[in-house]
Structure formats: structure tokens, C-alpha cells
Design a protein around this motif. Structure first.
Motif, PDB file in Angstrom:
ATOM      1  N   GLY A  18      -0.868   0.438  29.882  1.00 40.22           N
ATOM      2  CA  GLY A  18       0.416   1.055  29.416  1.00 40.22           C
ATOM      3  C   GLY A  18       1.114   0.106  28.090  1.00 40.22           C
ATOM      4  N   LYS A  19       0.410  -0.553  27.478  1.00 39.73           N
ATOM      5  CA  LYS A  19       0.679  -1.179  26.295  1.00 39.73           C
ATOM      6  C   LYS A  19       0.337  -0.882  25.106  1.00 39.73           C
ATOM      7  CE  LYS A  19       2.342  -5.380  28.815  1.00 39.73           C
ATOM      8  NZ  LYS A  19       1.999  -6.997  28.815  1.00 39.73           N
ATOM      9  N   ARG A  20       0.885  -0.793  23.962  1.00 33.62           N
ATOM     10  CA  ARG A  20       0.313  -0.720  22.772  1.00 33.62           C
ATOM     11  C   ARG A  20      -0.168  -1.816  21.869  1.00 33.62           C
ATOM     12  NH1 ARG A  20       4.235   2.662  24.171  1.00 33.62           N
ATOM     13  NH2 ARG A  20       4.195   4.879  23.716  1.00 33.62           N
ATOM     14  N   GLN A  21      -1.393  -1.423  21.366  1.00 34.52           N
ATOM     15  CA  GLN A  21      -2.091  -2.745  20.435  1.00 34.52           C
ATOM     16  C   GLN A  21      -1.939  -2.098  19.012  1.00 34.52           C
ATOM     17  OE1 GLN A  21      -5.834  -3.108  22.380  1.00 34.52           O
ATOM     18  NE2 GLN A  21      -4.839  -4.131  24.248  1.00 34.52           N
ATOM     19  N   VAL A  22      -1.697  -3.304  18.156  1.00 37.73           N
ATOM     20  CA  VAL A  22      -1.642  -3.065  16.901  1.00 37.73           C
ATOM     21  C   VAL A  22      -2.887  -3.816  16.166  1.00 37.73           C
ATOM     22  CG1 VAL A  22      -0.321  -2.931  14.731  1.00 37.73           C
ATOM     23  CG2 VAL A  22       0.819  -2.411  17.019  1.00 37.73           C
ATOM     24  N   SER A  23      -3.647  -3.136  15.437  1.00 33.75           N
ATOM     25  CA  SER A  23      -4.776  -3.974  14.481  1.00 33.75           C
ATOM     26  C   SER A  23      -4.745  -3.567  13.338  1.00 33.75           C
ATOM     27  CB  SER A  23      -6.078  -3.570  15.261  1.00 33.75           C
ATOM     28  OG  SER A  23      -6.291  -2.272  15.164  1.00 33.75           O
ATOM     29  N   LEU A  24      -5.035  -4.580  12.291  1.00 35.71           N
ATOM     30  CA  LEU A  24      -4.973  -4.148  10.872  1.00 35.71           C
ATOM     31  C   LEU A  24      -6.316  -3.455  10.608  1.00 35.71           C
ATOM     32  CD1 LEU A  24      -3.925  -4.488   8.038  1.00 35.71           C
ATOM     33  CD2 LEU A  24      -5.073  -6.720   8.012  1.00 35.71           C
ATOM     34  N   VAL A  25      -6.431  -2.365   9.849  1.00 32.77           N
ATOM     35  CA  VAL A  25      -7.513  -1.339   9.333  1.00 32.77           C
ATOM     36  C   VAL A  25      -7.964  -2.193   8.274  1.00 32.77           C
ATOM     37  CG1 VAL A  25      -8.271   0.843   9.100  1.00 32.77           C
ATOM     38  CG2 VAL A  25      -6.670   0.498  10.739  1.00 32.77           C
ATOM     39  N   THR A  26      -7.350  -2.086   7.191  1.00 33.14           N
ATOM     40  CA  THR A  26      -7.631  -2.411   5.912  1.00 33.14           C
ATOM     41  C   THR A  26      -6.569  -2.998   5.012  1.00 33.14           C
ATOM     42  OG1 THR A  26      -8.738  -1.898   3.898  1.00 33.14           O
ATOM     43  CG2 THR A  26      -7.449  -0.241   4.961  1.00 33.14           C
ATOM     44  N   SER A  27      -6.466  -3.652   3.864  1.00 31.11           N
ATOM     45  CA  SER A  27      -5.309  -4.195   3.223  1.00 31.11           C
ATOM     46  C   SER A  27      -5.891  -4.387   1.769  1.00 31.11           C
ATOM     47  CB  SER A  27      -4.831  -5.366   3.649  1.00 31.11           C
ATOM     48  OG  SER A  27      -5.703  -6.382   3.351  1.00 31.11           O
ATOM     49  N   ARG A  28      -5.021  -3.991   0.872  1.00 30.94           N
ATOM     50  CA  ARG A  28      -5.415  -4.125  -0.566  1.00 30.94           C
ATOM     51  C   ARG A  28      -4.406  -4.295  -1.562  1.00 30.94           C
ATOM     52  NH1 ARG A  28      -9.958   0.142  -3.121  1.00 30.94           N
ATOM     53  NH2 ARG A  28     -10.240  -0.864  -5.083  1.00 30.94           N
ATOM     54  N   ASP A  29      -4.588  -5.295  -2.490  1.00 31.09           N
ATOM     55  CA  ASP A  29      -3.571  -5.385  -3.595  1.00 31.09           C
ATOM     56  C   ASP A  29      -4.062  -4.338  -4.693  1.00 31.09           C
ATOM     57  OD1 ASP A  29      -2.152  -6.149  -5.885  1.00 31.09           O
ATOM     58  OD2 ASP A  29      -2.799  -8.216  -5.776  1.00 31.09           O
ATOM     59  N   LEU A  30      -3.163  -3.381  -4.855  1.00 29.76           N
ATOM     60  CA  LEU A  30      -3.480  -2.174  -5.784  1.00 29.76           C
ATOM     61  C   LEU A  30      -2.952  -2.582  -7.076  1.00 29.76           C
ATOM     62  CD1 LEU A  30      -2.033   0.671  -3.391  1.00 29.76           C
ATOM     63  CD2 LEU A  30      -4.421   0.011  -3.591  1.00 29.76           C
ATOM     64  N   GLY A  31      -2.458  -3.821  -7.498  1.00 33.00           N
ATOM     65  CA  GLY A  31      -2.134  -3.991  -8.988  1.00 33.00           C
ATOM     66  C   GLY A  31      -0.881  -3.311  -9.145  1.00 33.00           C
ATOM     67  N   VAL A  32       0.118  -2.876  -8.134  1.00 36.42           N
ATOM     68  CA  VAL A  32       1.403  -2.374  -8.474  1.00 36.42           C
ATOM     69  C   VAL A  32       2.638  -3.498  -8.724  1.00 36.42           C
ATOM     70  CG1 VAL A  32       0.765  -0.287  -7.748  1.00 36.42           C
ATOM     71  CG2 VAL A  32       1.840  -1.877  -6.284  1.00 36.42           C
ATOM     72  N   GLY A  33       2.144  -4.708  -8.365  1.00 35.84           N
ATOM     73  CA  GLY A  33       3.020  -5.827  -8.191  1.00 35.84           C
ATOM     74  C   GLY A  33       3.708  -5.733  -6.819  1.00 35.84           C
ATOM     75  N   LYS A  34       5.084  -6.144  -6.885  1.00 34.30           N
ATOM     76  CA  LYS A  34       5.591  -6.278  -5.449  1.00 34.30           C
ATOM     77  C   LYS A  34       5.969  -4.783  -5.319  1.00 34.30           C
ATOM     78  CE  LYS A  34       8.306 -10.183  -6.337  1.00 34.30           C
ATOM     79  NZ  LYS A  34       9.745 -10.995  -6.359  1.00 34.30           N
ATOM     80  N   VAL A  35       5.488  -4.393  -3.968  1.00 35.38           N
ATOM     81  CA  VAL A  35       5.349  -2.770  -3.449  1.00 35.38           C
ATOM     82  C   VAL A  35       6.525  -2.369  -3.120  1.00 35.38           C
ATOM     83  CG1 VAL A  35       4.352  -1.240  -2.040  1.00 35.38           C
ATOM     84  CG2 VAL A  35       2.843  -3.175  -2.662  1.00 35.38           C
ATOM     85  N   PHE A  36       7.401  -1.476  -3.830  1.00 33.66           N
ATOM     86  CA  PHE A  36       8.645  -0.967  -3.478  1.00 33.66           C
ATOM     87  C   PHE A  36       8.474   0.307  -2.605  1.00 33.66           C
ATOM     88  CE2 PHE A  36      10.172  -3.589  -7.319  1.00 33.66           C
ATOM     89  CZ  PHE A  36      10.531  -4.547  -6.625  1.00 33.66           C
ATOM     90  N   SER A  37       7.338   0.910  -2.661  1.00 29.08           N
ATOM     91  CA  SER A  37       7.178   2.437  -2.139  1.00 29.08           C
ATOM     92  C   SER A  37       5.885   2.611  -1.838  1.00 29.08           C
ATOM     93  CB  SER A  37       7.564   3.635  -3.080  1.00 29.08           C
ATOM     94  OG  SER A  37       7.823   4.742  -2.367  1.00 29.08           O
ATOM     95  N   THR A  38       5.561   2.963  -0.503  1.00 29.82           N
ATOM     96  CA  THR A  38       4.157   3.505   0.072  1.00 29.82           C
ATOM     97  C   THR A  38       4.522   4.831   0.732  1.00 29.82           C
ATOM     98  OG1 THR A  38       3.357   1.205   0.186  1.00 29.82           O
ATOM     99  CG2 THR A  38       2.422   2.820   1.585  1.00 29.82           C
ATOM    100  N   VAL A  39       3.916   5.941   0.415  1.00 30.33           N
ATOM    101  CA  VAL A  39       4.297   7.076   1.024  1.00 30.33           C
ATOM    102  C   VAL A  39       2.708   7.977   1.327  1.00 30.33           C
ATOM    103  CG1 VAL A  39       5.460   9.182   1.086  1.00 30.33           C
ATOM    104  CG2 VAL A  39       6.229   7.345  -0.390  1.00 30.33           C
ATOM    105  N   TRP A  40       2.648   8.394   2.558  1.00 32.94           N
ATOM    106  CA  TRP A  40       1.306   9.015   3.025  1.00 32.94           C
ATOM    107  C   TRP A  40       1.520  10.488   2.077  1.00 32.94           C
ATOM    108  CZ3 TRP A  40      -2.827   6.856   4.754  1.00 32.94           C
ATOM    109  CH2 TRP A  40      -2.562   5.786   5.394  1.00 32.94           C
ATOM    110  N   SER A  41       0.278  10.991   1.788  1.00 28.38           N
ATOM    111  CA  SER A  41       0.152  12.365   1.337  1.00 28.38           C
ATOM    112  C   SER A  41       0.677  13.296   2.289  1.00 28.38           C
ATOM    113  CB  SER A  41      -1.195  12.652   0.842  1.00 28.38           C
ATOM    114  OG  SER A  41      -1.391  13.977   0.565  1.00 28.38           O
TER     115      SER A  41
END
Length: 585
Positions: free
Chosen positions: A492-515
């Protein structure tokens, strides 16, 4: 000021007008714009009055300097010039046999001909076409006046071709997404509206809108504000438009601007929420003397009708479409009704400004969001290191939690009515169940689970609206990460795992939005003033982990070649993007 993108907003496919219109300054629009311009002039007049006393002595000295400078100018003579003026010098060069006396006074100009001296020009018959003599091949030049515009002139065809070409260039197809970007570059702030064609992996700037101040947040909405031309009664007698394509913008100024995205070359927003006549001309009053006087100033007086400081967060209610919530550095959250005329020309007061004002925090309110499943409930996060959730009809009965660090962003979980995520300045992401939170903040309020997401502030956060349990975060460590949240049925517990990560070349990330249309596509932007579109499904590890979830949600997984990055093409890089860092699982 360095260039950066502070916020990004998607517009789903099929919403934008296929052929955007150009801004038209008709009588009704001119009346509204004139009112806004009057306020701006009034603000300038107030500040000039405040500065006039200090400028009087400088003006007197300037006048004295001008008088001295005039005498000096009269005495200046070019080394090669023996005459007092440039015209006399030219005459000497043309006729050297006629000497000029430098001391001879200049002759006054001859008076212009008046009265009977003009008879020789026969001005009485000047407009008489019959009296005009023939002019050879140009004798029929008066015929040009027969064509009131280029569309009626059969000899002008280029204009039609140009209009058709421009119409084609501005066309937005039903299969295109729009992305609105709040960008500041070289101290100039603007909204850049991009078109993204997913099938062709093409991203380009469609048009832009100039902003008066540094933008901080964006919120898309489809409700036409009452002061928008789209909300007016059409000339054909039909009902006004019930849906539109608008963007609300919060800036360092206390006002909220709402712009139509279907109008290009717009000069003024469709609506301004706030009181620019009371806030724009504000001159801060020093609180102390010496160093304190220069560093700290008295804030604008608080108001329940409008914000008095920067607008940090916005949220549009998708059920009650006329409602917009705003979070501000003035420590308040305000509720606006877009069917009420803005208070630009009003006398002020609760009835003419914000519909409601909530004082639920003790410091700047960084973020606000409506609950889509329960559309009267608001979620807010503040620099007082607390989050609050309350019914807008009874704010005093709200609950909250102490989170231990400044709030950067927050999101309701669209898959669980009462669950929400909060990202913090210390790099953590917390998940809460609002039903378990106390009304007294002194009581313990543990999170359901905590994720150490980034090395630095988690400045961007979004929950995938298409597939359950997929989270995207972005941080000041310049990395965008995708997380998978699963629930262990046995424990009955939730588990969180990292799927993938990437430096997109935008510098410090200020906004990330799903389509809003593609399940594994997100947009990211940050301190390098660069927008990147990332299709996470291009990563093999992400396809393996998230594939079953997509299948369960009935979504088709599209495998794409390359790195899955789409950006605006420049001279130095291809439109397919850059490989700015490896993928991780």
C-alpha cells in the motif's frame, strides 16, 4: 539583464484560429486604448510633478550654459572659411572673381510675394481640370484617382500576391500546437508564440507580442474577457463568441494582462486586471536614513480590489471558465471574474476590482492552482514555507502543511482528486493527501512520500495528464528529469523511480510542461532563453519502463529516431537539436 525564458504554456491542437487576424483599431478599440493611454500619461504627469522641484535649479544652470554656448557658436569659424556662413563659402568657391567682405552686414531677405504679385500664377484656376494643358503621355494621370484602393486597380497585382503569401505564412493548421514563451532579452520583454508541427518535428516563431514589464508566469484560457473584441456583439446580430484563444500574463507589475493569441501585431491587451492608475505611478517612500534608506522602501498600501506587487502565479478555472486566480508577492491570492469590466476607469473598491481576496499566507505567494475535480478548491504555496488548500467559498476552513523550505511550484495530481505535489527550493519534491492535513499548521503534517529530485531548487514541476504516475521536474542544476510513480498493492505504499534525465541545453530550468496532446512530449526552457521540445519516447529505457503504462491508458507509443529533441534552427545548429548530455535511468 541576461536573456532568459521564465515560463512556457502549451495550446492544444485545433484551438488556434487557422487564419489569425491583424489588430484593428476601430472606434470601440480606440476608446479603450485611449483610456489606457490617458492613465499612462497621468502617471507620467504625477512623476514629473514629483521631480520638478529637484529639476528647477538644474534647468536654470542649463539655460545659462545654453546662452554661453550660443555666443561661442557665433564666434566659431572654420579654418578654411573666410565667410560667416556655409552659403557664402560655396559662393566663393563658385565665383572667385567676386570678393566678399567679411565685415559687411548680411542683407535682409526679400519679402515674399503677396497680393497682386501672385496673379501671374493664376491660382484661381489651379483646381480646374479643364484648364489644364495636355501633358503628353501623362495627360491622363488624373485617372489614378478613380481607384480608391489597390484591390480596385487592375494594374496592381503584387499586393494580392503578397497578401496571399502572408496569409499562407500565418496559417495555423489543426494539427499544430502553439507554445507561448515569456522571454526577456536585452532588457526587452515579449511573448513569443511558436508553432510546433509534431509530424514534421518542426518548431518556429509565428509572431510575438511586446510586454511592458518582466514576465513571471503564464496561463492559457479559452474564455473571452468582457473587454475583448471577441466578446463584442457581431455586426450580423449573432451571439458573441463563447470560446477563444487567450493567454494571461503575470509580470513584475501588479497588473495582469490578457492577450488574444489569434491576433497578430496587437498593440494592447484584451484585458488588464488591476488598477494601473493607482499602482504604476507609485513612488516608494524611504523607511529610514543612510544605507537603510537606499535599500529598503515602503510597500504600496494593500488593497482587496487589486494586487499591489508582482504577480507570481496564475490559474484558470476550467469548470467555471470566467474565473482566474492569481498569486502575488503582496502575500494575497485574488479571484477575478472575467465577465466584469476591468477597473481602469473606475473609482476603485471591492465591487470593481477582484471578486475575492484571500490572506492565507504570511509571505509572498509563489504558486496557485485550481483543483479540476473539485473546481471551488484552491491550492497555494508560499515563501512562508507552507502550502494551503481551501474552498474559495470558505477560506477560513482550509488546511495546510509546513514544508520546511520556500515553495517553488505545485500541482494537483489529475489522477487523484485529493493528492498534490510540491517542489521546494532545497531540491525536494513532496506528495500530500489533502484529506490528512490539519487546519492548525502547528500540528504535524507528514508527506506521503518525498523525492530528492535535484541538486538545487526544483524550479519546474508538472504531472502528466495522459498517463498515471508520470512526473517531470526541472531544476537549477540544468537537468530535466522524468519520474515513474507506482503503487505497491501488497504494502500500500508508493514507490518512485527515475526513468530518465537530460541536460537539454536550456541552462537553469525555469519551466517544464507536458504536451496537452502527446503523452510523452514535454517543453522546457530556462536561463539561456532557449525553448526545447523533448520526446521522451525516443529514449529506449523510457520506452521499456513507460510502455506498459501507455498501453494501459490506451495510448500508442511512437518510436522516433534520433535524440528526440526539437528546437528552433539557428545558423550554428540543426533544427533536430543538440546532444547536451546523456540519458540516465
Amino acid at each position: 539583464m541576461s536573456s532568459l525564458i521564465s515560463s512556457v504554456a502549451w495550446v492544444r491542437r485545433g484551438v488556434a484560429a487557422r487564419h489569425p487576424t491583424k489588430y484593428v483599431l476601430d472606434d470601440q478599440e480606440l476608446e479603450r486604448v485611449s483610456a489606457l493611454a490617458r492613465i499612462e500619461l497621468e502617471d507620467a504627469r504625477k512623476e514629473l510633478e514629483l521631480a520638478s522641484k529637484a529639476a528647477q535649479s538644474m534647468e536654470k544652470r542649463a539655460k545659462g550654459d545654453d546662452a554661453d554656448g550660443t555666443d561661442d557658436d557665433d564666434e566659431w569659424v572654420d579654418e578654411d572659411d573666410d565667410a560667416p556662413s556655409g552659403d557664402a563659402k560655396d559662393e566663393d568657391a563658385m565665383d572667385e572673381d567676386v570678393p566678399m567682405d567679411q565685415d559687411e552686414p548680411e542683407k535682409p531677405a526679400e519679402p515674399k510675394a503677396t497680393g497682386d504679385d501672385l496673379e501671374e500664377y493664376n491660382l484661381d484656376d489651379y483646381d480646374n481640370d479643364d484648364a489644364m494643358p495636355g501633358m503628353g503621355p501623362f495627360s491622363n494621370i488624373k485617372g489614378l484617382t478613380y481607384y480608391r484602393n489597390n484591390d480596385e486597380d487592375p494594374y496592381i497585382t503584387l499586393k494580392e500576391d503578397d497578401e496571399a503569401q502572408e496569409r499562407e505564412e500565418l496559417e495555423v493548421l489543426p494539427t499544430d500546437n502553439l507554445l507561448v514563451v515569456a522571454k526577456t532579452e536585452d532588457e526587452i520583454s515579449q511573448l513569443e508564440i511558436y508553432v510546433y508541427d509534431e509530424s514534421e518535428e518542426n518548431l518556429y516563431v509565428h509572431h510575438d507580442l511586446m510586454l511592458p514589464s518582466f514576465p513571471l508566469c503564464l496561463e492559457w484560457l479559452d474564455f473571452p474577457p468582457v473587454s475583448s473584441p471577441a466578446a463584442r456583439q457581431p455586426a450580423d446580430g449573432n451571439a458573441p463568441a463563447q470560446f477563444g484563444n487567450f493567454i494571461a500574463v503575470g509580470t513584475l507589475e501588479p497588473e495582469i494582462e490578457i492577450w488574444s493569441l489569434d491576433v497578430v501585431e496587437a498593440m494592447y491587451p484584451d484585458m488588464v486586471l488591476g488598477r494601473p492608475d493607482k499602482t504604476a505611478a507609485h513612488v516608494p517612500t524611504p523607511l529610514g536614513t543612510g544605507k537603510k534608506k537606499r535599500k529598503k522602501t515602503k510597500a504600496r498600501p494593500a488593497s482587496t480590489a487589486h494586487h499591489v506587487d508582482a504577480v507570481l502565479g496564475l490559474s484558470w478555472n476550467r469548470t467555471h471558465r470566467n474565473l482566474l486566480a492569481s498569486a502575488s508577492a503582496d502575500r494575497t491570492v485574488k479571484l477575478w471574474d472575467l465577465t466584469r469590466d476591468p477597473t481602469i476607469n473606475g473609482q476603485g473598491g471591492e465591487g470593481q476590482g477582484a471578486l475575492r481576496s484571500f490572506d492565507v499566507h504570511k509571505d509572498k505567494v509563489q504558486a496557485v492552482q485550481w483543483n479540476q475535480a473539485d473546481p471551488t478548491v484552491l491550492l497555494t504555496g508560499s515563501y512562508d514555507r507552507t502550502v494551503r488548500t481551501f474552498d474559495s467559498r470558505a477560506p477560513d476552513a482550509g488546511v495546510g502543511a509546513v514544508v520546511g523550505a520556500d515553495v517553488e511550484a505545485l500541482r494537483w495530481d489529475p489522477w487523484e482528486t485529493h493528492a498534490f505535489y510540491v517542489s521546494l527550493e532545497n531540491g525536494l519534491v513532496l506528495n500530500f493527501d489533502a484529506r490528512t492535513l490539519p487546519s492548525d499548521l502547528s500540528s504535524p503534517s507528514p508527506a506521503r512520500f518525498t523525492v530528492a529530485a535535484h541538486d538545487g531548487a526544483v524550479s519546474a514541476l508538472d504531472v502528466n495528464p495522459h498517463v498515471r504516475g508520470i512526473l517531470a521536474t526541472g531544476g537549477t542544476d540544468k537537468v530535466v528529469k522524468v519520474w515513474n510513480v507506482t503503487e505497491d498493492q501488497d504494502l500500500g505504499k508508493r514507490q518512485v523511480s527515475l526513468v530518465t534525465s537530460r541536460d537539454l541545453g536550456v541552462g537553469k530550468v525555469f519551466s517544464t510542461v507536458w504536451s496537452p496532446d502527446d503523452p510523452l512530449t514535454l517543453a522546457a526552457a530556462g536561463s539561456k532563453a532557449k525553448l526545447q521540445i523533448w520526446d521522451v519516447s525516443a529514449n529506449a529505457g523510457a520506452r521499456k519502463v513507460l510502455g506498459p503504462k501507455l498501453a494501459e491508458a490506451g495510448r500508442v507509443l511512437k518510436e522516433k529516431q534520433g535524440g528526440g529533441i526539437v528546437s528552433v534552427a539557428t545558423d550554428d545548429e540543426d533544427s533536430s537539436g543538440e546532444e547536451d548530455g546523456g540519458d540516465e535511468e
